[in-house]
Design a protein around this motif. Structure first.
Motif, PDB file in Angstrom:
ATOM      1  N   TYR A  14       0.861  -1.179   0.000  1.00  0.00           N
ATOM      2  CA  TYR A  14       0.000   0.000   0.000  1.00  0.00           C
ATOM      3  C   TYR A  14       0.901   1.234   0.000  1.00  0.00           C
ATOM      4  O   TYR A  14       1.679   1.433   0.930  1.00  0.00           O
ATOM      5  CB  TYR A  14      -0.932   0.012   1.211  1.00  0.00           C
ATOM      6  N   ASN A  15       0.821   2.026  -1.040  1.00  0.00           N
ATOM      7  CA  ASN A  15       1.723   3.184  -1.182  1.00  0.00           C
ATOM      8  C   ASN A  15       3.178   2.761  -0.951  1.00  0.00           C
ATOM      9  O   ASN A  15       3.899   3.355  -0.147  1.00  0.00           O
ATOM     10  CB  ASN A  15       1.339   4.301  -0.216  1.00  0.00           C
ATOM     11  N   ASP A  41      -1.297  -5.477  -4.259  1.00  0.00           N
ATOM     12  CA  ASP A  41      -1.226  -4.025  -4.095  1.00  0.00           C
ATOM     13  C   ASP A  41      -2.638  -3.433  -4.022  1.00  0.00           C
ATOM     14  O   ASP A  41      -3.420  -3.560  -4.954  1.00  0.00           O
ATOM     15  CB  ASP A  41      -0.464  -3.432  -5.290  1.00  0.00           C
ATOM     16  N   SER A  42      -2.936  -2.795  -2.893  1.00  0.00           N
ATOM     17  CA  SER A  42      -4.254  -2.170  -2.732  1.00  0.00           C
ATOM     18  C   SER A  42      -4.193  -0.654  -2.891  1.00  0.00           C
ATOM     19  O   SER A  42      -5.041   0.074  -2.386  1.00  0.00           O
ATOM     20  CB  SER A  42      -4.853  -2.522  -1.361  1.00  0.00           C
ATOM     21  N   THR A  43      -3.175  -0.170  -3.604  1.00  0.00           N
ATOM     22  CA  THR A  43      -3.017   1.259  -3.865  1.00  0.00           C
ATOM     23  C   THR A  43      -3.673   1.621  -5.191  1.00  0.00           C
ATOM     24  O   THR A  43      -3.578   0.883  -6.169  1.00  0.00           O
ATOM     25  CB  THR A  43      -1.520   1.629  -3.951  1.00  0.00           C
ATOM     26  N   LYS A  67      -3.278  -6.211  -8.466  1.00  0.00           N
ATOM     27  CA  LYS A  67      -3.863  -5.038  -7.830  1.00  0.00           C
ATOM     28  C   LYS A  67      -5.290  -5.348  -7.382  1.00  0.00           C
ATOM     29  O   LYS A  67      -6.036  -6.050  -8.076  1.00  0.00           O
ATOM     30  CB  LYS A  67      -3.877  -3.843  -8.797  1.00  0.00           C
ATOM     31  N   SER A  69      -8.637  -3.280  -4.972  1.00  0.00           N
ATOM     32  CA  SER A  69      -9.048  -1.987  -4.439  1.00  0.00           C
ATOM     33  C   SER A  69      -8.777  -1.943  -2.939  1.00  0.00           C
ATOM     34  O   SER A  69      -8.656  -2.987  -2.278  1.00  0.00           O
ATOM     35  CB  SER A  69     -10.537  -1.753  -4.694  1.00  0.00           C
ATOM     36  N   LYS A  70      -8.691  -0.738  -2.417  1.00  0.00           N
ATOM     37  CA  LYS A  70      -8.476  -0.568  -0.978  1.00  0.00           C
ATOM     38  C   LYS A  70      -9.602  -1.228  -0.188  1.00  0.00           C
ATOM     39  O   LYS A  70      -9.383  -1.805   0.882  1.00  0.00           O
ATOM     40  CB  LYS A  70      -8.381   0.919  -0.639  1.00  0.00           C
ATOM     41  N   GLU A  71     -10.827  -1.151  -0.732  1.00  0.00           N
ATOM     42  CA  GLU A  71     -11.991  -1.724  -0.056  1.00  0.00           C
ATOM     43  C   GLU A  71     -11.930  -3.251  -0.018  1.00  0.00           C
ATOM     44  O   GLU A  71     -12.516  -3.878   0.874  1.00  0.00           O
ATOM     45  CB  GLU A  71     -13.281  -1.277  -0.762  1.00  0.00           C
ATOM     46  N   PHE A  73      -9.196  -4.959   0.499  1.00  0.00           N
ATOM     47  CA  PHE A  73      -8.103  -5.427   1.358  1.00  0.00           C
ATOM     48  C   PHE A  73      -8.622  -5.912   2.708  1.00  0.00           C
ATOM     49  O   PHE A  73      -9.466  -5.287   3.340  1.00  0.00           O
ATOM     50  CB  PHE A  73      -7.074  -4.323   1.587  1.00  0.00           C
ATOM     51  N   THR A  78      -6.682 -11.201   2.399  1.00  0.00           N
ATOM     52  CA  THR A  78      -5.744 -10.856   1.325  1.00  0.00           C
ATOM     53  C   THR A  78      -4.510 -11.741   1.397  1.00  0.00           C
ATOM     54  O   THR A  78      -4.005 -12.208   0.364  1.00  0.00           O
ATOM     55  CB  THR A  78      -5.345  -9.372   1.414  1.00  0.00           C
TER      56      THR A  78
END
Length: 325
Positions: A14-15, A41-43, A67, A69-71, A73, A78
């Motif tokens: 993440y970032n 990657d959830s960024t 990849k 989404s953030k939602e 994660f 995950t």
């Protein structure tokens, strides 16, 4: 080690753009290179994927990058999904801001799988040089508690020490996603539970209670630390103990009667370590250490009794900004 084992590295991102190059290269420099590096990657829009494409990856190492989404994660689900992509004997779970101290870290972790009963091997943590003294003291105190007097490996097994398990089960349960290796054959049967927090500790409990052994590898060292404010330390302790209470009904044992003795004992331990000369001390630090332990154990206490708190207080006390009944 029974035979030469191969391994996959699982890393949620993440970032991660400031970490990813050094992270991938640190595992390529290991004396035993990974079979796979699996990145989830959830960024939404950082440069991790672009930077990943600039790295020269050894032909023996397969890099899997996906990849979400953030939602989407989840700390547990995950990692479960990433592990399902592994084809190696062993899965190493780690995080984006943790680095092996030496090129032999994975060799020493894999050597901890001494027989078929060992399901999991976890590494010692060491704080970054720039970390605050209280952070270094906390990490050293935690992992010194697992250190063997006779060698670099400590075996944790319920059957071999039933009295110890009855008195202090959390010592056997301890596990950390920062650097923990699990046999894939075991993980196929025992996965991370879908819990809001402390999924690694709950996994440690499930492994021990299934009859497997866990091993602490003291000489396999991962560099990782965060310097939290006093308020963040309160919230982190609240989340951790609430998470354990939610998942298994037990956490850090703290009560109104034991609160002051526990805090005083930990303060004394820190001052004794400082007196040995390992840490340099500023004028303000003794006051900070005292405040740190009071606030951290207050977080543990409130986390243990989260059911007594209204939702708005749970949310205010939580780094995760969540509330549970």
């Amino acid at each position: 080690m029974l035979r030469e084992l191969d391994y996959s590295v699982v890393i949620p991102l993440y970032n991660a753009e400031r970490y990813i190059v050094g992270l991938i290269n640190s595992y390529q420099r290991q004396s035993i290179k990974p079979k796979q590096i699996i990145l989830i990657d959830s960024t939404a829009n950082d440069k991790s994927e672009l930077l990943l494409n600039t790295i020269s990856v050894d032909e023996s190492v397969s890099v899997i990058y996906e990849k979400i989404s953030k939602e989407q994660f989840s700390h547990s689900l995950t990692r479960n999904y990433a592990a399902s992509l592994s084809t190696a004997d062993v899965i190493l779970f780690t995080v984006q801001d943790a680095l092996p101290k030496t090129g032999r870290m994975m060799e020493m972790i894999l050597d901890g799988f001494t027989d078929s009963t060992v399901a999991c091997v976890f590494a010692r943590h060491e704080a970054y040089d720039h970390a605050a003294i209280v952070t270094k003291l906390e990490i050293d105190r935690c992992f010194d508690s697992f250190k063997s007097m006779t060698g670099c490996y400590t075996i944790q097994n319920k059957a071999n020490n039933p009295d110890g398990y009855t008195k202090k089960p959390e010592w056997f349960w301890f596990n950390s996603d920062v650097c923990s290796a699990v046999k894939r054959s075991v993980f196929n049967d025992i996965k991370f539970r879908s819990v809001p927090y402390a999924e690694d500790q709950v996994f440690g409990k499930d492994v021990i209670e299934a009859g497997y052994s866990k091993v602490f590898a003291n000489d396999a060292i991962i560099i990782h630390s965060h310097d939290y404010t006093l308020l963040q330390n309160f919230k982190r302790a609240f989340d951790e103990n609430r998470g354990m209470m939610l998942a298994v009904g037990k956490g850090v044992r703290i009560s109104l009667v034991s609160f002051i003795p526990i805090v005083f004992r930990n303060i004394c331990r820190d001052f004794l370590q400082i007196q040995k000369g390992k840490y340099s001390l500023s004028f303000q630090m003794p006051f900070y250490i005292i405040a740190y332990h009071f606030i951290k154990y207050a977080g543990y206490f409130m986390g243990k009794h989260y059911k007594c708190l209204p939702s708005y207080l749970q949310t205010a006390f939580s780094l995760e900004r969540t509330a549970y009944k």
